[in-house]
Motif scaffolding. Structure first.
Motif, mmCIF file in Angstrom:
data_model
loop_
_atom_site.group_PDB
_atom_site.id
_atom_site.type_symbol
_atom_site.label_atom_id
_atom_site.label_comp_id
_atom_site.label_asym_id
_atom_site.label_seq_id
_atom_site.Cartn_x
_atom_site.Cartn_y
_atom_site.Cartn_z
ATOM 1 N N TYR A 92 20.671 30.710 28.286
ATOM 2 C CA TYR A 92 20.031 31.020 26.985
ATOM 3 C C TYR A 92 21.086 31.653 26.146
ATOM 4 O O TYR A 92 22.045 32.524 26.523
ATOM 5 N N ARG A 93 20.892 31.384 24.879
ATOM 6 C CA ARG A 93 21.649 31.786 23.959
ATOM 7 C C ARG A 93 20.768 32.770 22.990
ATOM 8 O O ARG A 93 20.633 32.963 21.874
ATOM 9 N N ALA A 94 20.160 33.819 23.797
ATOM 10 C CA ALA A 94 19.219 34.886 23.195
ATOM 11 C C ALA A 94 19.689 36.079 23.978
ATOM 12 O O ALA A 94 19.804 36.354 25.117
ATOM 13 N N ALA A 95 19.148 37.146 23.399
ATOM 14 C CA ALA A 95 19.340 38.269 24.043
ATOM 15 C C ALA A 95 17.776 38.668 24.558
ATOM 16 O O ALA A 95 16.820 38.039 23.795
ATOM 17 N N ARG A 96 17.765 39.294 25.788
ATOM 18 C CA ARG A 96 16.603 39.328 26.198
ATOM 19 C C ARG A 96 16.038 40.932 26.092
ATOM 20 O O ARG A 96 16.981 41.956 26.280
ATOM 21 N N ILE A 97 14.652 40.885 25.925
ATOM 22 C CA ILE A 97 14.036 42.277 25.755
ATOM 23 C C ILE A 97 12.965 42.336 27.097
ATOM 24 O O ILE A 97 12.231 41.362 27.242
ATOM 25 N N ASN A 150 16.242 30.533 3.401
ATOM 26 C CA ASN A 150 16.036 31.946 3.689
ATOM 27 C C ASN A 150 16.654 32.485 4.947
ATOM 28 O O ASN A 150 15.875 32.604 5.798
ATOM 29 N N PRO A 151 17.952 32.865 4.825
ATOM 30 C CA PRO A 151 18.570 32.919 6.169
ATOM 31 C C PRO A 151 18.331 34.491 6.497
ATOM 32 O O PRO A 151 18.564 35.007 7.577
ATOM 33 N N ASN A 152 17.546 35.222 5.497
ATOM 34 C CA ASN A 152 17.253 36.704 5.717
ATOM 35 C C ASN A 152 15.961 37.051 6.409
ATOM 36 O O ASN A 152 15.817 38.048 6.858
ATOM 37 N N VAL A 153 15.095 35.960 6.465
ATOM 38 C CA VAL A 153 13.776 36.281 6.884
ATOM 39 C C VAL A 153 13.887 36.148 8.476
ATOM 40 O O VAL A 153 14.521 35.327 9.098
ATOM 41 N N ILE A 154 13.068 37.053 9.001
ATOM 42 C CA ILE A 154 13.021 37.155 10.510
ATOM 43 C C ILE A 154 11.854 36.195 10.844
ATOM 44 O O ILE A 154 10.690 36.246 10.495
ATOM 45 N N LEU A 155 11.905 35.211 11.931
ATOM 46 C CA LEU A 155 11.082 34.446 12.358
ATOM 47 C C LEU A 155 10.601 34.855 13.558
ATOM 48 O O LEU A 155 10.976 35.086 14.579
ATOM 49 N N LEU A 156 9.181 34.831 13.498
ATOM 50 C CA LEU A 156 8.472 35.516 14.562
ATOM 51 C C LEU A 156 7.468 34.463 15.252
ATOM 52 O O LEU A 156 6.548 34.201 14.464
ATOM 53 N N CYS A 157 7.692 34.151 16.355
ATOM 54 C CA CYS A 157 6.796 33.101 17.161
ATOM 55 C C CYS A 157 5.483 33.767 17.589
ATOM 56 O O CYS A 157 5.738 34.699 18.075
ATOM 57 N N LYS A 158 4.680 32.872 17.475
ATOM 58 C CA LYS A 158 3.148 33.639 18.110
ATOM 59 C C LYS A 158 2.780 32.338 19.032
ATOM 60 O O LYS A 158 2.830 31.246 18.689
ATOM 61 N N HIS A 159 2.026 32.591 19.957
ATOM 62 C CA HIS A 159 1.200 31.942 20.925
ATOM 63 C C HIS A 159 2.178 30.920 21.644
ATOM 64 O O HIS A 159 1.637 29.569 21.545
ATOM 65 N N THR A 160 3.100 31.380 22.036
ATOM 66 C CA THR A 160 4.089 30.468 22.560
ATOM 67 C C THR A 160 3.562 29.862 23.808
ATOM 68 O O THR A 160 4.176 28.731 24.363
ATOM 69 N N ALA A 161 2.884 30.637 24.399
ATOM 70 C CA ALA A 161 2.158 30.305 25.720
ATOM 71 C C ALA A 161 1.344 28.917 25.353
ATOM 72 O O ALA A 161 1.212 28.029 26.557
ATOM 73 N N SER A 178 12.226 48.533 17.094
ATOM 74 C CA SER A 178 13.115 49.127 16.646
ATOM 75 C C SER A 178 14.316 48.505 16.076
ATOM 76 O O SER A 178 15.082 48.716 15.075
ATOM 77 N N GLN A 179 14.769 47.357 16.969
ATOM 78 C CA GLN A 179 15.849 46.389 16.752
ATOM 79 C C GLN A 179 15.568 45.719 15.024
ATOM 80 O O GLN A 179 16.482 45.465 14.508
ATOM 81 N N LEU A 180 14.336 45.308 15.077
ATOM 82 C CA LEU A 180 14.153 44.553 13.813
ATOM 83 C C LEU A 180 13.845 45.401 12.707
ATOM 84 O O LEU A 180 14.151 45.115 11.631
ATOM 85 N N LEU A 181 13.133 46.780 12.948
ATOM 86 C CA LEU A 181 13.292 47.584 11.535
ATOM 87 C C LEU A 181 14.765 47.960 11.199
ATOM 88 O O LEU A 181 14.830 48.646 10.107
ATOM 89 N N THR A 182 15.621 48.377 12.138
ATOM 90 C CA THR A 182 16.817 48.985 11.928
ATOM 91 C C THR A 182 17.568 47.923 11.669
ATOM 92 O O THR A 182 19.041 48.284 10.944
ATOM 93 N N GLY A 183 17.451 46.733 11.996
ATOM 94 C CA GLY A 183 18.426 45.481 11.705
ATOM 95 C C GLY A 183 19.425 45.622 12.759
ATOM 96 O O GLY A 183 20.789 45.025 12.460
ATOM 97 N N ALA A 184 19.362 46.122 13.865
ATOM 98 C CA ALA A 184 20.341 46.286 14.909
ATOM 99 C C ALA A 184 20.470 44.917 15.563
ATOM 100 O O ALA A 184 21.556 44.589 15.788
ATOM 101 N N HIS A 185 19.459 44.051 15.379
ATOM 102 C CA HIS A 185 19.839 42.508 15.962
ATOM 103 C C HIS A 185 19.571 41.924 14.762
ATOM 104 O O HIS A 185 18.637 41.197 14.557
ATOM 105 N N ALA A 186 20.619 41.524 13.994
ATOM 106 C CA ALA A 186 20.661 40.738 12.924
ATOM 107 C C ALA A 186 21.160 39.406 13.352
ATOM 108 O O ALA A 186 22.217 39.186 13.708
ATOM 109 N N GLY A 187 20.459 38.075 13.153
ATOM 110 C CA GLY A 187 20.750 36.724 13.413
ATOM 111 C C GLY A 187 20.736 36.517 14.994
ATOM 112 O O GLY A 187 20.444 37.422 15.701
ATOM 113 N N GLY A 188 20.632 35.281 15.317
ATOM 114 C CA GLY A 188 20.251 35.198 16.741
ATOM 115 C C GLY A 188 18.941 35.103 17.350
ATOM 116 O O GLY A 188 17.986 35.433 16.574
ATOM 117 N N ALA A 189 18.688 35.065 18.736
ATOM 118 C CA ALA A 189 17.439 34.751 18.975
ATOM 119 C C ALA A 189 17.114 36.148 20.122
ATOM 120 O O ALA A 189 18.119 36.409 20.798
#
Length: 174
Positions: A169-174, A111-122, A13-24
């Motif tokens: 942390y300088r990030a929002a938590r989900i 490209n400051p508009n691209v959403i960066l999605l990390c995978k396999h962080t474990a 929801s946050q990524l599709l609506t742009g509710a959380h633009a920028g930040g982590a």
């Protein structure tokens, strides 16, 4: 499973609506739910692509091995790790931290508009501190950065796969 679905739905929801633009965004989930999380996260990634959202997927699965191999240090690192060398562990942690930051900065570059999605962080356990990573990129990228975080919350402190990772942390938590 319901907790994972709730978190992934909120992320979607946050990524599709742009509710959380920028930040982590740290998506915190129980480590024992890793496989369920991965499957659902992949669905979110595919949905974002289908909706035309600009994304870059940063796969950390082989970062440690690729970094060592690139420097011709893979065999030496195995040997030193088997010997239990504390210096080798510190050096490897420093290398992994720098390489993860570089990977994120490279993906964000231009490209400051691209959403960066990390995978396999474990896969970066126990070599990385995500609080240190977030501190290192703060003010250097404007992209939204999503970091799956298999761990637990204990007040302001987070534990990445059972090891205290930090609390500033300088990030929002989900």
């Amino acid at each position: 499973m319901s907790l994972i679905n709730d978190k992934l739905n909120l992320l979607r929801s946050q990524l599709l609506t742009g509710a959380h633009a920028g930040g982590a965004l740290l998506v915190i989930y129980p480590p024992e739910e890793e496989l369920s999380f991965r499957a659902g996260y992949e669905e979110v990634i595919q949905e974002l692509k289908a909706q035309g959202v600009q994304i870059a997927v940063l796969d950390f699965r082989t970062l440690v091995f690729d970094s060592l191999k690139e420097r011709n240090l893979l065999e030496r690192a195995f040997k030193l790790d088997a010997e239990g060398s504390p210096d080798a562990r510190r050096s490897l942690a420093s290398l992994v931290q720098r390489e993860a930051v570089a990977k994120i900065q490279q993906a964000a570059k231009g490209n400051p508009n691209v959403i960066l999605l990390c995978k396999h962080t474990a896969a970066l356990f126990p070599w990385i501190s995500y609080s240190a990573l977030l501190e290192a990129i703060e003010g250097k990228i404007t992209n939204t950065l999503v970091i799956p975080f298999p761990g637990t919350e204990n007040g302001p402190a987070l534990h990445f796969l059972g090891v205290k990772d930090g609390y500033n942390y300088r990030a929002a938590r989900i």
